[in-house]
Write an enzyme that holds these catalytic residues in place. Structure first.
Site, PDB file in Angstrom:
ATOM      1  N   LYS A 151       0.844  -1.189   0.000  1.00 49.41           N
ATOM      2  CA  LYS A 151       0.000   0.000   0.000  1.00 49.41           C
ATOM      3  C   LYS A 151       0.883   1.244   0.000  1.00 49.41           C
ATOM      4  O   LYS A 151       1.939   1.270   0.653  1.00 49.41           O
ATOM      5  CB  LYS A 151      -0.901  -0.032   1.237  1.00 49.41           C
ATOM      6  CG  LYS A 151      -1.988   1.019   1.279  1.00 49.41           C
ATOM      7  CD  LYS A 151      -2.902   0.769   2.478  1.00 49.41           C
ATOM      8  CE  LYS A 151      -4.016   1.789   2.582  1.00 49.41           C
ATOM      9  NZ  LYS A 151      -4.940   1.500   3.700  1.00 49.41           N
TER      10      LYS A 151
ATOM     11  N   SER B  18      -9.484   2.214   2.548  1.00 51.81           N
ATOM     12  CA  SER B  18      -8.455   2.922   1.820  1.00 51.81           C
ATOM     13  C   SER B  18      -7.457   1.997   1.129  1.00 51.81           C
ATOM     14  O   SER B  18      -6.556   2.465   0.426  1.00 51.81           O
ATOM     15  CB  SER B  18      -7.695   3.855   2.780  1.00 51.81           C
ATOM     16  OG  SER B  18      -7.040   3.122   3.803  1.00 51.81           O
TER      17      SER B  18
ATOM     18  N   SER C  16     -10.521  -0.199   6.413  1.00 60.39           N
ATOM     19  CA  SER C  16      -9.746  -0.095   5.176  1.00 60.39           C
ATOM     20  C   SER C  16      -9.160  -1.395   4.661  1.00 60.39           C
ATOM     21  O   SER C  16      -8.693  -1.455   3.527  1.00 60.39           O
ATOM     22  CB  SER C  16      -8.629   0.938   5.358  1.00 60.39           C
ATOM     23  OG  SER C  16      -9.165   2.233   5.496  1.00 60.39           O
TER      24      SER C  16
END
Length: 463
Positions: free
Chosen positions: A79, A154, A178
């Site tokens: 990420k 996210s 997320s």
């Protein structure tokens, strides 16, 4: 054999370990897939192809003892909130558009030590703020099941990359959903571990337990494989779990006491999502579990989560200027937090924890919706109403996930089915604190009984 990018991480690891495949072959198959589908999905935002190829060649030349590592030769994406030495890390913010860290975060070091090969970085909203992956640096990540819809967030870039076969494994993070929301939106598996299972190191917020890092993959078996690598004690984290993570030896869910909460005590849930998640209890009953309709008393979860989140945003981002609207709003909320607010939040969360301890005396597992809505239009910043009920801000539509974040408990999102127009919906499987292995055991039983995760996105080869 299936296309290499369709194989699971567990299968690929076995094939590399037995030298039926080379790490270079596996990596090239995933690089080809990224080239093929990423322009339409926008999940991988920084590619480290040359560096990855060098690592794959080294993996193929490794000594036998090195080649026996659990993730040896497997491509993985990180990420874009996670620091990667020598690879651009923007945090989804124009303030860091050219930032290249000189050190790896702990989760990256652990993945590399297990033999994984970094392919690149996956998209995230600015500083991971929100459950819709869009930012001013890279734009929006699109849902591979419907390119007009959101991939969630996210960790939306990670989920979309997994769903389309760009990587077999990806890491993510979760404060308010997320790891779970994008997994639900993209028909993959995401696990929010018990805080401390996967330590996060911080010099400024070492005691903050709402945010965790964790694994994402297309199958529960692969999530379990990855968790075994990234979990583990580190004394630099004050609440790191010292117990070594190991999967439960038992199979199935026969005899388990399962609480089914369709709306966590009255939250609005879109009818399309509700219809899919309502099929889950019957699956568990067929597998031999004892299922009861039961809503946990989550009083105080809202206040505790929002207060500590606001406090954290002020701590983490209060010194920055030119923030995006969601991050700036959180920082302003933090400026208004008083000592009395923190007292109330701590009392509320402590009472919540004790009520849930009693709940776990009665039930082994809680199942509920992950998200209160199915994937929404990608141009829409966030969900503003559910079933005609207006929502006051960009956070509110994710209460079904962030209330669970306040429980200090492990929770997984597992594919549960599809809406009539083909949009994925996940079911949330929550366990008592520290029972990550139980959550994964239950998730795998559900996955195997339903097979929803086998339905791949309708992205053909002629892109």
């Amino acid at each position: 054999m299936s296309e290499l990018h369709d194989l699971t991480a567990t299968e690929l690891a076995r094939l590399i370990r037995t030298r039926q495949l080379s790490a270079v072959e596996v990596l090239q198959a995933h690089l080809d897939r990224i080239e093929q589908v990423n322009p339409r999905v926008n999940a991988v935002v920084t590619l480290a192809a040359e560096r990855a190829l060098d690592a794959a060649k080294a993996a193929d030349a490794a000594r036998p003892e090195e080649a026996d590592r659990p993730l040896h030769g497997l491509p993985v994406a990180h990420k874009d909130l996670v620091d990667t030495a020598g690879i651009r890390t923007t945090y989804g913010s124009p303030l860091f558009a050219g930032h290249v860290p000189d050190q790896d975060d702990l989760i990256v070091r652990r993945l590399r030590a297990a033999g994984a090969i970094t392919v690149g970085k996956t998209n995230t909203p600015e500083f991971g703020t929100g459950s819709h992956t869009v930012n001013e640096v890279f734009g929006a990540t699109r849902n591979p099941y419907d390119l007009t819809k959101s991939a969630g967030g996210s960790s939306g870039g990670a989920a979309a990359a997994l769903a389309t076969g760009m990587v077999p494994l990806a890491d993510g993070s979760d404060m308010g959903g997320s790891l779970r929301n994008p997994a639900s939106f993209c028909n993959v598996v995401g696990l929010r571990p018990t805080p401390g299972r996967v330590p996060d190191l911080s010099d400024t917020a070492a005691w903050f337990t709402l945010a965790v890092s964790g694994p994402m993959a297309r199958t529960v078996e692969d999530v379990t494989l990855m968790l075994g690598v990234v979990a583990g004690f580190d004394r630099r984290s004050p609440y790191a779990i010292k117990e070594v993570f190991a999967p439960e030896p038992e199979e199935g869910v026969a005899g388990l006491r399962v609480a089914w909460s369709p709306d966590l005590g009255g939250l609005p849930v879109d009818a399309r999502t509700a219809a899919v998640t309502a099929t889950a209890p019957a699956v568990f009953e067929r597998l031999g579990a004892h299922v009861e309709l039961a809503d946990p008393d989550l009083t105080g979860a809202e206040e505790a989560f929002r207060t500590y989140r606001a406090w954290y945003y002020l701590l983490a981002h209060g010194d920055k200027t030119e923030l995006g609207p969601n991050t700036a709003w959180n920082v302003e909320q933090g400026r208004g937090v008083t000592g009395a607010d923190l007292v109330r939040a701590e009392v509320a969360r402590s009472a919540l924890y004790q009520r849930m301890a009693a709940f776990w005396d009665t039930y082994d597992i809680l199942i509920a919706p992950v998200s209160q809505v199915p994937p929404f239009p990608v141009e829409q910043p966030y969900v503003t109403e559910i079933n005609g009920e207006p929502l006051p801000d960009y956070l509110t539509w994710m209460r079904s996930a962030y209330w669970v974040s306040a429980l200090h408990a492990p929770a997984a999102s597992v594919p549960a089915g599809f809406t009539p127009d083909g949009l994925p919906v996940g079911v949330q499987i929550v366990g008592p604190p520290f029972e990550d292995a139980r959550v994964l055991r239950v998730a795998r039983a559900f996955e195997q009984a339903t097979g929803h995760g086998l339905r791949r996105p309708p992205l053909g080869d002629g892109l």
